[in-house]
Design a protein around this motif. Structure first.
Motif, PDB file in Angstrom:
ATOM      1  N   ILE A  57     -47.299   4.023 -22.767  1.00 35.72           N
ATOM      2  CA  ILE A  57     -45.830   4.042 -22.846  1.00 35.72           C
ATOM      3  C   ILE A  57     -45.308   2.674 -23.265  1.00 35.72           C
ATOM      4  CG2 ILE A  57     -43.707   4.208 -21.479  1.00 35.72           C
ATOM      5  CD1 ILE A  57     -45.131   6.420 -19.846  1.00 35.72           C
ATOM      6  N   ILE A  58     -45.754   1.614 -22.610  1.00 33.84           N
ATOM      7  CA  ILE A  58     -45.226   0.281 -22.919  1.00 33.84           C
ATOM      8  C   ILE A  58     -45.646  -0.164 -24.319  1.00 33.84           C
ATOM      9  CG2 ILE A  58     -47.040  -1.162 -21.898  1.00 33.84           C
ATOM     10  CD1 ILE A  58     -43.243  -1.720 -21.512  1.00 33.84           C
ATOM     11  N   ARG A  59     -46.830   0.229 -24.764  1.00 35.80           N
ATOM     12  CA  ARG A  59     -47.239  -0.099 -26.139  1.00 35.80           C
ATOM     13  C   ARG A  59     -46.313   0.578 -27.146  1.00 35.80           C
ATOM     14  NH1 ARG A  59     -53.141   1.419 -24.564  1.00 35.80           N
ATOM     15  NH2 ARG A  59     -53.884  -0.536 -23.677  1.00 35.80           N
ATOM     16  N   ASP A  60     -46.015   1.851 -26.917  1.00 33.50           N
ATOM     17  CA  ASP A  60     -45.123   2.585 -27.818  1.00 33.50           C
ATOM     18  C   ASP A  60     -43.742   1.935 -27.852  1.00 33.50           C
ATOM     19  OD1 ASP A  60     -44.307   4.876 -29.503  1.00 33.50           O
ATOM     20  OD2 ASP A  60     -43.111   5.429 -27.745  1.00 33.50           O
ATOM     21  N   ILE A  61     -43.233   1.577 -26.690  1.00 30.41           N
ATOM     22  CA  ILE A  61     -41.930   0.922 -26.618  1.00 30.41           C
ATOM     23  C   ILE A  61     -41.959  -0.404 -27.366  1.00 30.41           C
ATOM     24  CG2 ILE A  61     -40.310  -0.211 -25.038  1.00 30.41           C
ATOM     25  CD1 ILE A  61     -41.054   2.028 -22.993  1.00 30.41           C
ATOM     26  N   ALA A  62     -42.958  -1.214 -27.090  1.00 32.89           N
ATOM     27  CA  ALA A  62     -43.054  -2.541 -27.718  1.00 32.89           C
ATOM     28  C   ALA A  62     -43.203  -2.448 -29.232  1.00 32.89           C
ATOM     29  CB  ALA A  62     -44.221  -3.321 -27.117  1.00 32.89           C
ATOM     30  N   ASP A  63     -43.903  -1.429 -29.702  1.00 29.74           N
ATOM     31  CA  ASP A  63     -44.147  -1.287 -31.142  1.00 29.74           C
ATOM     32  C   ASP A  63     -42.994  -0.639 -31.903  1.00 29.74           C
ATOM     33  OD1 ASP A  63     -46.654  -2.433 -30.958  1.00 29.74           O
ATOM     34  OD2 ASP A  63     -47.712  -0.513 -30.840  1.00 29.74           O
ATOM     35  N   ASN A  64     -42.166   0.159 -31.225  1.00 28.30           N
ATOM     36  CA  ASN A  64     -41.239   1.018 -31.964  1.00 28.30           C
ATOM     37  C   ASN A  64     -39.759   0.885 -31.640  1.00 28.30           C
ATOM     38  OD1 ASN A  64     -43.229   2.564 -33.536  1.00 28.30           O
ATOM     39  ND2 ASN A  64     -43.936   3.194 -31.512  1.00 28.30           N
TER      40      ASN A  64
END
Length: 168
Positions: A57-64
């Motif tokens: 979840i945090i990777r998706d948020i940080a990337d997008n």
């Protein structure tokens, strides 16, 4: 328009805070992540929980996304426990997921609170403001809301509409 996402941190996926968040999402077309539907364990100094839902979840948020809106009911004068656990897990981004943590720098943070009335005690936003500072994020705005007779009152809708204007 900023590309934003709403993190719903409520123990009730379809409660009052969800009503408020749905109103905002309708105006912004921002997706909602309902933390109640995710498996996110508490912070662990040994990082034994790194295979739960938090890191994806945090990777998706940080990337997008460049705007993260945290939405929480007011439980005992503070953010919900489920949202606090999410915040605690951001510590993973300081130790084992540093690249993701660095991507949070420069992003924007906003907060939606939903209480049982129109009064929000002083200091409620401090953990959000200080977390944003620590992570190198910009705390942009917040709005407090409430529900009356199962509906969003017109005065709250006006506050929410002004909030949307500040985040877009």
């Amino acid at each position: 328009m900023k590309k934003g996402i709403i993190i719903l941190g409520s123990s009730n996926s379809f409660g009052n805070t969800h009503k408020i968040v749905s109103y905002i999402a309708e105006k912004t077309n921002y997706p909602i992540i309902d933390l109640k539907t995710k498996h996110i364990a508490e912070f662990d100094y040994n990082f034994n929980n790194k295979d739960d839902d938090f890191l994806p979840i945090i990777r998706d948020i940080a990337d997008n996304y460049n705007l993260i809106i945290f939405a929480t009911p007011v439980y005992w004068y503070a953010m919900s426990g489920i949202l606090k656990t999410f915040f605690d897990r951001i510590s993973d981004c300081l130790k084992i997921e540093k690249d993701t943590g660095r991507k949070l720098r420069g992003k924007n943070m906003a907060v939606i609170s939903c209480g049982s009335d129109d009064i929000l005690k002083a200091g409620f936003h401090m953990p959000f403001i200080e977390s944003a500072k620590y992570l190198g994020m910009t705390y942009t705005s917040d709005v407090h809301s409430w529900i009356e007779n199962e509906n969003i009152p017109e005065t709250v809708k006006q506050k929410l509409d002004n909030f949307v204007t500040t985040i877009l």
